[in-house]
Design a protein around this motif. Structure first.
Motif, PDB file in Angstrom:
ATOM      1  N   VAL B 120       0.864  -1.188   0.000  1.00  0.00           N
ATOM      2  CA  VAL B 120       0.000   0.000   0.000  1.00  0.00           C
ATOM      3  C   VAL B 120       0.900   1.236   0.000  1.00  0.00           C
ATOM      4  O   VAL B 120       1.649   1.465   0.949  1.00  0.00           O
ATOM      5  CB  VAL B 120      -0.915   0.000   1.241  1.00  0.00           C
ATOM      6  N   ARG B 123      -2.569   5.473   2.028  1.00  0.00           N
ATOM      7  CA  ARG B 123      -3.782   4.980   2.681  1.00  0.00           C
ATOM      8  C   ARG B 123      -4.404   6.124   3.466  1.00  0.00           C
ATOM      9  O   ARG B 123      -3.744   7.156   3.669  1.00  0.00           O
ATOM     10  CB  ARG B 123      -3.423   3.828   3.630  1.00  0.00           C
ATOM     11  N   SER B 127      -4.729   9.736   2.335  1.00  0.00           N
ATOM     12  CA  SER B 127      -5.626   9.746   1.183  1.00  0.00           C
ATOM     13  C   SER B 127      -7.030  10.130   1.665  1.00  0.00           C
ATOM     14  O   SER B 127      -7.589   9.475   2.536  1.00  0.00           O
ATOM     15  CB  SER B 127      -5.617   8.347   0.564  1.00  0.00           C
ATOM     16  N   THR B 131      -9.396   5.662  -0.039  1.00  0.00           N
ATOM     17  CA  THR B 131      -8.850   4.854  -1.131  1.00  0.00           C
ATOM     18  C   THR B 131      -7.421   4.443  -0.773  1.00  0.00           C
ATOM     19  O   THR B 131      -6.750   5.119  -0.002  1.00  0.00           O
ATOM     20  CB  THR B 131      -8.808   5.637  -2.451  1.00  0.00           C
ATOM     21  N   PHE B 132      -7.004   3.329  -1.334  1.00  0.00           N
ATOM     22  CA  PHE B 132      -5.608   2.907  -1.272  1.00  0.00           C
ATOM     23  C   PHE B 132      -5.011   3.103  -2.661  1.00  0.00           C
ATOM     24  O   PHE B 132      -5.710   2.928  -3.660  1.00  0.00           O
ATOM     25  CB  PHE B 132      -5.498   1.410  -0.968  1.00  0.00           C
ATOM     26  N   LEU B 134      -2.032   1.180  -4.681  1.00  0.00           N
ATOM     27  CA  LEU B 134      -1.163   0.006  -4.547  1.00  0.00           C
ATOM     28  C   LEU B 134      -0.046   0.053  -5.592  1.00  0.00           C
ATOM     29  O   LEU B 134      -0.187   0.703  -6.629  1.00  0.00           O
ATOM     30  CB  LEU B 134      -1.974  -1.278  -4.737  1.00  0.00           C
ATOM     31  N   ARG B 168      -5.780   1.705  -7.954  1.00  0.00           N
ATOM     32  CA  ARG B 168      -6.515   2.410  -6.898  1.00  0.00           C
ATOM     33  C   ARG B 168      -7.610   1.496  -6.370  1.00  0.00           C
ATOM     34  O   ARG B 168      -8.339   0.889  -7.147  1.00  0.00           O
ATOM     35  CB  ARG B 168      -7.179   3.671  -7.451  1.00  0.00           C
ATOM     36  N   PRO B 251      -7.634   0.346   8.535  1.00  0.00           N
ATOM     37  CA  PRO B 251      -7.032   0.670   7.232  1.00  0.00           C
ATOM     38  C   PRO B 251      -5.877   1.670   7.351  1.00  0.00           C
ATOM     39  O   PRO B 251      -5.042   1.753   6.456  1.00  0.00           O
ATOM     40  CB  PRO B 251      -8.200   1.271   6.434  1.00  0.00           C
ATOM     41  N   THR B 254      -2.610  -0.462   7.517  1.00  0.00           N
ATOM     42  CA  THR B 254      -2.434  -1.592   6.598  1.00  0.00           C
ATOM     43  C   THR B 254      -1.292  -1.284   5.627  1.00  0.00           C
ATOM     44  O   THR B 254      -1.347  -0.282   4.916  1.00  0.00           O
ATOM     45  CB  THR B 254      -3.736  -1.844   5.808  1.00  0.00           C
TER      46      THR B 254
END
Lengths: 83, 261
Positions: B120, B123, B127, B131-132, B134, B168, B251, B254
């Motif tokens: 990630v 995060r 954000s 949303t992440f 990657l 995304r 999250p 993460t």
């Protein structure tokens, strides 16, 4: 000088700090350089906007609002020494 | 009455804002937007070093904070975690044996899908839209609508857009996002509504018997819970209960995920 520092800090905050801190820095930056509010909002959208996440580009709107507010401040509020 | 303007202050908040500096800043912002539209992968590639620096800084700040922790308290916590780990390991051995027995009896209809491991890059709360981003994209086989699972298989969201080297992910907890789910041992069907920052809400009939501590699940390949019920608010004037759900996996912390078809 201080304008440049505020602007650079605001741009970096979009990558590093929580978005609430970024919002405060965008406001501060807009106060010093009004159009930076709109610009930083657009950069935030370019970095993070996802169509499924929200139907409005919230950060661009926030930046536009910050710019409008800063322009109003610059237009109507003048610093003066009253004798 | 004589009025004097302060030169010093006006140099800070003056009217020199509509000059080359402003135009450059707006120009750069527009360039970012055009890049995002024309070549979305370029934005992720340009931003990756900054996102990685931000993540590293956050991790270092957290590590530096532990220096000031109470040593006795930390030792007690370590002992508690070791004991918990031993219990879980024993439990896991028992469950593995049970799975093997059941597989022998009824066979297995589950084929494990190929998973893609991804880091990630950014995060929440950095954000802002839940949303992440990657570090794996279409080159690694990622495609839109693929499921994204966190450690232990906890469902986190789905892939929304993909570039060659990045993707995304829209989290299930994105504000207003609705997801079909079920809750508790009775498997009561619910519609989860994202509230941002990993949190959810839902409504259910008051007689349904949802209680605090119930696990919430989302259909799919993973049987790990997505959240835990933390509040059930009953309004006497309404036949339905408002349910507050906190995420099973935070999250905000993460760092890696797996992506499944």
């Amino acid at each position: 000088m201080i304008r440049g520092v505020a602007l650079v800090l605001s741009v970096l905050s979009l990558f590093i700090f929580p978005h609430s801190v970024s919002a405060v820095l965008i406001l501060a930056s807009a106060l010093l350089l009004p159009f930076s509010g709109l610009a930083l909002g657009l950069i935030a959208e370019a970095l993070y906007f996802s169509p499924g996440a929200h139907f409005l580009p919230v950060w661009a709107l926030f930046g536009a609002l910050a710019t409008s507010a800063a322009l109003l401040v610059h237009r109507f509020v003048k610093t003066r020494i009253i004798e | 009455m004589k009025t004097q303007f302060s030169r010093k202050r006006n140099s800070l908040i003056g009217n020199s804002w509509i000059g080359p500096a402003s135009l450059s800043v707006v120009g750069i912002a527009l360039l970012f937007l055009i890049l995002r539209t024309v070549a979305p992968g370029a934005i992720a590639a340009l931003s990756t070093p900054f996102w990685k620096t931000g993540s590293a800084l956050s991790a270092n700040v957290h590590t530096a904070g532990t220096f000031f922790g109470n040593a006795a308290h930390l030792a007690k916590e370590r002992d508690r975690l070791l004991a918990e780990n031993a219990t879980l390991r024993t439990e896991q051995i028992g469950l593995q044996a049970k799975v093997q027995d059941l597989t022998k009896l009824v066979g297995s209809r589950t084929e494990f899908a190929d998973e893609i491991l991804a880091t990630v890059l950014v995060r929440p709360p950095v954000s802002p839209y839940d949303t992440f981003v990657l570090d794996q994209g279409s080159n690694a086989g990622v495609a839109p609508s693929m499921r994204v699972l966190g450690p232990s298989g906890v469902p986190l969201g789905t892939v929304e857009s993909v570039t060659k080297n990045s993707s995304r992910v829209l989290l299930y907890s994105a504000p207003g996002r609705e997801t079909a789910s079920w809750v508790g041992e009775e498997r009561l069907a619910l519609i989860l509504v994202g509230r941002g920052s990993g949190a959810f809400t839902a409504t259910a009939a008051r007689e349904a018997g949802v209680i605090e501590g119930d696990f919430v699940y989302i259909g799919g390949a993973s049987f790990a819970p997505v959240g835990v019920v933390i509040s059930v608010a009953n309004d006497p004037s309404s036949p339905r209960s408002e349910i507050g759900i906190r995420p099973y996996l935070n999250p905000f912390s993460t760092t890696w995920v797996t992506i499944q078809p």
